[in-house]
Design a protein around this motif. Structure first.
Motif, PDB file in Angstrom:
ATOM      1  N   GLY A  31       0.801  -1.208   0.000  1.00 58.20           N
ATOM      2  CA  GLY A  31       0.000   0.000   0.000  1.00 58.20           C
ATOM      3  C   GLY A  31       0.840   1.268   0.000  1.00 58.20           C
ATOM      4  N   HIS A  33       0.667   4.009   1.870  1.00 56.82           N
ATOM      5  CA  HIS A  33       1.104   4.487   3.178  1.00 56.82           C
ATOM      6  C   HIS A  33       2.365   3.755   3.625  1.00 56.82           C
ATOM      7  CE1 HIS A  33      -2.355   7.044   3.936  1.00 56.82           C
ATOM      8  NE2 HIS A  33      -3.155   6.057   3.591  1.00 56.82           N
ATOM      9  N   ALA A  72      -2.504  -4.703  10.425  1.00 57.74           N
ATOM     10  CA  ALA A  72      -2.397  -4.828   8.969  1.00 57.74           C
ATOM     11  C   ALA A  72      -1.101  -5.540   8.619  1.00 57.74           C
ATOM     12  CB  ALA A  72      -2.439  -3.450   8.314  1.00 57.74           C
ATOM     13  N   TRP A 109      -4.067  -7.328   2.399  1.00 54.62           N
ATOM     14  CA  TRP A 109      -4.550  -7.103   1.045  1.00 54.62           C
ATOM     15  C   TRP A 109      -3.744  -7.963   0.087  1.00 54.62           C
ATOM     16  CZ3 TRP A 109      -8.775  -4.787  -0.747  1.00 54.62           C
ATOM     17  CH2 TRP A 109      -9.464  -3.930   0.113  1.00 54.62           C
ATOM     18  N   GLU A 176      -9.295   2.896   5.532  1.00 54.47           N
ATOM     19  CA  GLU A 176      -8.148   3.630   4.975  1.00 54.47           C
ATOM     20  C   GLU A 176      -8.369   5.140   4.938  1.00 54.47           C
ATOM     21  OE1 GLU A 176      -8.009  -0.422   3.800  1.00 54.47           O
ATOM     22  OE2 GLU A 176      -9.322   0.941   2.701  1.00 54.47           O
ATOM     23  N   ASN A 177      -9.512   5.577   4.458  1.00 56.11           N
ATOM     24  CA  ASN A 177      -9.701   7.002   4.174  1.00 56.11           C
ATOM     25  C   ASN A 177     -10.256   7.817   5.334  1.00 56.11           C
ATOM     26  OD1 ASN A 177      -8.787   6.470   1.644  1.00 56.11           O
ATOM     27  ND2 ASN A 177     -10.778   6.606   0.621  1.00 56.11           N
ATOM     28  N   TRP A 180      -7.344  10.403   8.188  1.00 56.46           N
ATOM     29  CA  TRP A 180      -6.216  11.224   7.760  1.00 56.46           C
ATOM     30  C   TRP A 180      -5.841  12.196   8.872  1.00 56.46           C
ATOM     31  CZ3 TRP A 180      -3.903  12.299   2.677  1.00 56.46           C
ATOM     32  CH2 TRP A 180      -4.174  11.300   1.735  1.00 56.46           C
ATOM     33  N   SER A 286      -9.123  -8.188   0.297  1.00 56.26           N
ATOM     34  CA  SER A 286      -8.544  -8.274   1.629  1.00 56.26           C
ATOM     35  C   SER A 286      -9.085  -9.521   2.313  1.00 56.26           C
ATOM     36  CB  SER A 286      -8.855  -7.020   2.457  1.00 56.26           C
ATOM     37  OG  SER A 286     -10.222  -6.971   2.803  1.00 56.26           O
TER      38      SER A 286
END
Length: 291
Positions: A31, A33, A72, A109, A176-177, A180, A286
């Protein structure tokens, strides 16, 4: 294969391995990040590297759980070293590392086709499907900003707080989103691909109503993050922002293909994208395991 902590001197070799895996699989193996964390630090990076004859052939990283108790797991393997034993060992080591963080579950993932069966054999089950959609440009319709709203490019350093508030509210609960931070946003602004001209925002007075942040890739442009403020939803602004983003990808960056990612269970978004002419390109999955 020897597993050891990643060292700063491994970054160049790992980067080359990631690029080779992306060419073979059609998808970058870890990913964004994690990749930026791995490549951007000053000291040793998080994670483990698998080494054969002094050459990195695998990467393994575990991100401890934040709020929901789920760690993760990210795994990348050189295309010539994807034997059963290598992948099995990486999964086993990753699960043990996730359990050591106190996580209740671990998520991974999957971008490498042969890893799904290995994960299922290790007790993982399917969780989410993320679809990549693509569209030929220019788009068939023009965007018209609704009356009372004003469009302008994003202003780094000025619009940050407003954007974070709208993004995290619109994606509340999204793994994920929805979380932030100013630090994550500042990191994205520092990336070579960032261009404020590709970051469309729409305002109602001093309130951010919605945005479409685009990102250039080698051969296409991506609708990177797009959202409408909860208070402004239901007015058709989402469709306008999608079209505006595609116009930016085509007009500003010069790409003839646009793309985006969406969760498979987001039926409302799927209907919108299908009506605009998007088509399915591939599906990422995932898998999760209870610890």
């Amino acid at each position: 294969m020897e597993l050891r902590p990643v060292e700063a001197t491994d970054r160049e070799s790992l980067d080359a391995m990631f690029e080779l895996a992306a060419e073979c699989d059609g998808h970058f193996p870890i990913g964004e990040h994690k990749y930026l964390d791995l490549m951007g630090g000053d000291g040793d990076a998080a994670g483990q590297v698998g080494v054969v004859d002094g050459t990195p052939v695998a990467y393994l990283a575990v991100t401890p759980p934040r709020r929901n108790g789920t760690a993760a797991l990210e795994i990348a393997v050189h295309p010539l070293h994807r034997s059963h034993g290598v992948i099995e060992r990486l999964i086993k080591t990753g699960v043990e590392a996730a359990a050591a963080t106190g996580a209740a579950t671990v998520r991974v993932w999957v971008f490498q086709p042969n890893m799904v069966d290995e994960l299922r054999a290790a007790g993982f089950r399917g969780e989410r499907e993320l679809r990549q959609l693509r569209i030929d440009l220019p788009v068939r319709e023009a965007a018209t900003i609704p009356a009372g709203l004003v469009e302008r490019p994003f202003r780094p350093g000025t619009d940050d707080d407003a954007w974070l508030a709208v993004n995290n509210a619109a994606f509340r609960g999204h793994p994920e989103n929805g979380s932030w931070t100013p630090e994550i946003l500042a990191d994205r602004f520092s990336q070579p691909w960032f261009d404020p001209a590709g970051f469309v925002t729409v305002w109602s007075g001093d309130e951010l109503a919605g945005f479409c942040w685009t990102k250039p890739h080698a051969e296409m442009g991506e609708i990177y993050v797009i959202a409408v403020a909860p208070a402004c939803q239901g007015r058709g602004l989402g469709r306008v922002l999608v079209v505006r983003g595609l116009e930016v990808i085509n007009d500003w960056y010069g790409f003839e293909v646009g793309m985006l990612y969406m969760d498979a269970d987001n039926t409302a978004a799927a209907a919108l994208y299908e009506s605009l002419g998007f088509r399915l390109h591939h599906v990422d999955r995932s898998l999760v395991r209870t610890l």
